[in-house]
Design an enzyme around this catalytic site. Structure first.
Site, PDB file in Angstrom:
ATOM      1  N   LYS A 143      -4.274  -1.179  -5.972  1.00 45.78           N
ATOM      2  CA  LYS A 143      -2.995  -1.525  -5.774  1.00 45.78           C
ATOM      3  C   LYS A 143      -1.814  -0.649  -6.180  1.00 45.78           C
ATOM      4  O   LYS A 143      -0.829  -0.837  -5.601  1.00 45.78           O
ATOM      5  CB  LYS A 143      -2.629  -3.070  -6.727  1.00 45.78           C
ATOM      6  CG  LYS A 143      -3.847  -4.184  -6.322  1.00 45.78           C
ATOM      7  CD  LYS A 143      -3.323  -4.668  -4.709  1.00 45.78           C
ATOM      8  CE  LYS A 143      -4.535  -5.822  -4.444  1.00 45.78           C
ATOM      9  NZ  LYS A 143      -4.133  -6.170  -3.125  1.00 45.78           N
ATOM     10  N   GLU A 201       3.630 -11.409  -5.884  1.00 45.96           N
ATOM     11  CA  GLU A 201       2.709 -12.396  -6.021  1.00 45.96           C
ATOM     12  C   GLU A 201       1.522 -11.690  -6.590  1.00 45.96           C
ATOM     13  O   GLU A 201       1.333 -10.542  -6.211  1.00 45.96           O
ATOM     14  CB  GLU A 201       2.204 -12.966  -4.512  1.00 45.96           C
ATOM     15  CG  GLU A 201       1.391 -12.510  -3.772  1.00 45.96           C
ATOM     16  CD  GLU A 201       1.736 -11.050  -3.081  1.00 45.96           C
ATOM     17  OE1 GLU A 201       2.866 -10.687  -3.196  1.00 45.96           O
ATOM     18  OE2 GLU A 201       0.703 -10.102  -2.805  1.00 45.96           O
ATOM     19  N   SER A 210     -12.955  -0.858  -5.556  1.00 44.61           N
ATOM     20  CA  SER A 210     -11.397  -1.232  -5.366  1.00 44.61           C
ATOM     21  C   SER A 210     -10.901  -1.315  -6.776  1.00 44.61           C
ATOM     22  O   SER A 210      -9.720  -1.124  -6.940  1.00 44.61           O
ATOM     23  CB  SER A 210     -10.877  -2.178  -4.306  1.00 44.61           C
ATOM     24  OG  SER A 210     -11.661  -3.397  -4.641  1.00 44.61           O
TER      25      SER A 210
END
Lengths: 267, 400
Positions: free
Chosen positions: B93, B115, B382
């Site tokens: 991210k 969010e 990830s």
């Protein structure tokens, strides 16, 4: 000419303004929604916006969102809402427009939605998440079917964009008073008056103002520059808070509240 | 029809998917953002600034690791892990949030909202904001606040305000709704740092571009370490940002099979899973036209996944486009299979994967056994699984 065009032509020639309540379909149930429309129409409201409940209404504040959640909790479906409108539209002379997400219109099918809403007596639709760039296909169907597609202009809309929106819109322009979500506000920004006056110089369409309007002083400030005023959250909140009261009492309180705003409009 | 890399068009369309279905109030902010992003993307100095941050602050390039014991365990193909879990903040991210924070600074906005589902994007946003001295507010569903406590605490330590969202299903989808509501009123001073390849244009394109560093590195690392491109790449898909960033640089390599893995949840019954591309249909949600889990009235369905980051009823429009063109395919893995894969990777390799990534690991384990020993499978790992330890303990009735 749609019934909305007729309404504003008549109001303009009489020097009057439209008072336009928003109600959520199916909160607490569809019979009550129909009764609210009948009673407030008899009181002198000019047009109704009927909100079709949607699971993810990003433009709506907590009051309307909660009413959608309640209605969906009762498994209210679009077909039920349109059936109710079909029952009430022959009884009242005021035009009714549906306000609904494009998610619902798309899923239902554009042509089919317009056909069924028209058959139920609706005069038009407000699709708040369908900006002018994406609205082409629906606008074309609405024009062909003489079903108004009411579009929104906000304080953040650049002027050239506002002109494009006005060209595509039919029925009336919905001028959003504040940048933000729906909901009652204590005060409204004074530049609304100037912005609406400019917009009026760009389009022959009636201009109605909504978002945040809830008090007589708002009505006195905005009625002179608008063709109509839309009151949503203040009405939806009263209906939502009425869960513990008798329906007769909720209706009476609504009438008292709307009566106060109607008086401010003419006074 | 072949998938093109020259998407989206100026209107934000990936084939028929994408677009911008938002209230008029937001169109100005989105146009402003799209224009600023195009200007930045055309400037070498913007890319140099971002590359320097990714190298010295995030620790890129992330390794491509040959998981030999896991491969042996499967008895077939060689599995390589793209170690996004080793990035600063523990997931992919951060690649996106640093890019968007640079843009926020260019636009002169002092405040950022985001969010988050699993909390990884929230932590990555809070981190980027701390780095650049920006005010940060993160919306997070109450259910996710409960099951991802470590990340909630980290965000607060980083100076962010976490606002729990109590409406609807109290998960990622409701957090997105509330972030949009905030932005409706605050866009003049606030950037909305959306965390996935979803939402209205330009988010799906911009987030894909920022995440594409994953696929570009993987491509080079494969050529260096293996001497060829992989046969198959597997990545988990919720909104789909890690998969989009991994897949995009391989779109024009037809010999590389691309497989997205969605959350199969408890069962294939509606409400029991979050496998949007597997079981959904095209519709509109959160500003774009893409696959959605919806009922026949257009209402968004409630979804379920053991993994908060995949617990989302929509998906990125570019994934819908890749599905439609056949360039990528999509499948699902159930909660229990993902939890088993978590254990397998922990015990064979000493790596705790995020529950999101565990879905991709599970599918790779399954497929590796069906392929020969010289086949190469790359899994995008990830994120790391520390954040999930307490929730796994709860699910198994163990003391944490």
């Amino acid at each position: 000419m749609s019934s909305i065009d007729t309404l504003f032509t008549q109001l303009r020639s009489a020097g009057r303004k439209a008072f336009m309540p928003f109600v959520t379909a199916g909160d607490p149930d569809l019979d009550f929604t129909a009764e609210v429309i009948r009673r407030l129409a008899a009181q002198g409201c000019s047009l109704f916006e009927v909100g079709v409940p949607y699971s993810d209404p990003i433009a709506d504040g907590p009051v309307i969102q909660a009413s959608f959640t309640r209605a969906l909790g009762h498994k209210i479906r679009l077909a039920d809402t349109l059936a109710t409108l079909g029952g009430v539209t022959p009884e009242v002379r005021t035009p009714i427009v549906t306000m609904l997400s494009y998610a619902i219109v798309w899923r239902h099918g554009l042509e089919r939605y317009v056909a069924e809403a028209k058959a139920a007596g609706a005069a038009g639709a407000i699709v708040p998440d369908l900006p002018v760039e994406e609205a082409g296909p629906l606008a074309e169907i609405c024009r062909r079917e003489d079903f108004s597609l009411i579009q929104l202009v906000t304080p953040l809309t650049p002027r050239d964009r506002a002109r494009r929106i006005a060209e595509q819109a039919t029925g009336f322009i919905y001028y959003v008073s504040v940048a933000g979500i729906t909901g009652e506000r204590a005060t409204l920004p004074p530049e609304i008056v100037e912005n609406v006056a400019w917009l009026r110089s760009q389009t022959p369409l009636p201009i109605c103002i909504g978002f945040g309007i809830s008090r007589p002083e708002h009505v006195r400030m905005l009625a002179p520059v608008a063709d109509g005023l839309i009151v949503g959250s203040a009405i939806v909140r009263r209906i939502g808070e009425g869960a513990a009261k008798s329906r007769a009492q909720v209706l009476q309180e609504l009438e008292a509240y709307v009566g106060e705003l109607l008086a401010a409009m003419t006074g | 029809m072949l998938a093109s890399t020259h998407v989206p068009n100026a209107a934000g369309r990936f084939g028929p998917f994408g677009g911008r279905y938002v209230p008029e109030t937001l169109t100005h902010a989105l146009e402003e953002l799209a224009a600023e992003y195009e200007r930045a993307a055309a400037e070498p100095s913007f890319h140099a600034d971002l590359a320097a941050l990714l190298k010295h602050y995030v620790g890129r390039p992330s390794p491509l690791y040959h998981a030999r014991r896991l491969s042996q365990h499967c008895g077939g193909a060689q599995i390589y892990l793209k170690r996004e879990d080793l990035n600063h903040t523990g997931s992919h991210k951060i690649n996106n949030t640093l890019g968007q924070a640079l843009l926020t600074r260019r636009m002169g906005k002092p405040r950022v909202i985001a969010e988050t589902g699993a909390g990884q994007h929230g932590v990555a946003t809070a981190t980027a904001c701390a780095h650049f001295g920006l005010e940060c507010v993160v919306y997070m569903g109450e259910e996710d606040v409960r099951r991802q406590r470590p990340n909630v605490f980290s965000m607060k330590l980083l100076g962010a305000e976490v606002r729990p969202v109590a409406s609807g299903s109290r998960t990622l989808r409701d957090a997105v709704n509330d972030a949009f509501r905030d932005w409706m009123a605050s866009a003049a001073t606030t950037h909305y740092c959306l965390g996935s390849v979803v939402g209205p244009h330009p988010f799906p394109k911009m987030v894909r571009d920022f995440q594409s560093v994953i696929g570009r590195e993987t491509r080079n690392q494969c050529l260096e370490q293996i001497g060829r491109l992989p046969d198959l790449i597997v990545a988990c898909v919720g909104g789909g940002s890690n998969a989009a960033g991994m897949f995009y640089p391989f779109i024009d390599d037809p010999q590389v099979e691309l497989l997205g893995v969605e959350a199969g949840g408890r069962s294939t019954k509606p409400g029991d899973h979050a496998a949007t591309l597997c079981f959904g249909s095209p519709g509109v949600l959160h500003g774009s036209y893409s696959y959605v889990l919806q009922d026949d009235d257009g209402q968004t369905c409630d979804v379920h996944s053991v993994s908060a980051g995949l617990d989302y009823p929509g998906t990125g429009p570019e994934h819908s486009y890749w599905k439609q063109t056949g360039r990528a395919s999509y499948t699902s893995i159930r909660d229990d299979e993902a939890l088993n894969a978590f254990d397998t990777l922990a015990r064979t390799e000493g790596i705790l994967p995020a529950l999101e990534s565990s879905h991709a690991v599970a599918k790779a384990i399954e497929l590796a056994g069906q392929r020969g020993r010289d086949a190469v499978i790359v899994v995008n790992l990830s994120g790391r699984g520390d954040k999930d330890a307490a929730e796994i303990a709860r699910l198994r009735g163990l003391e944490f």
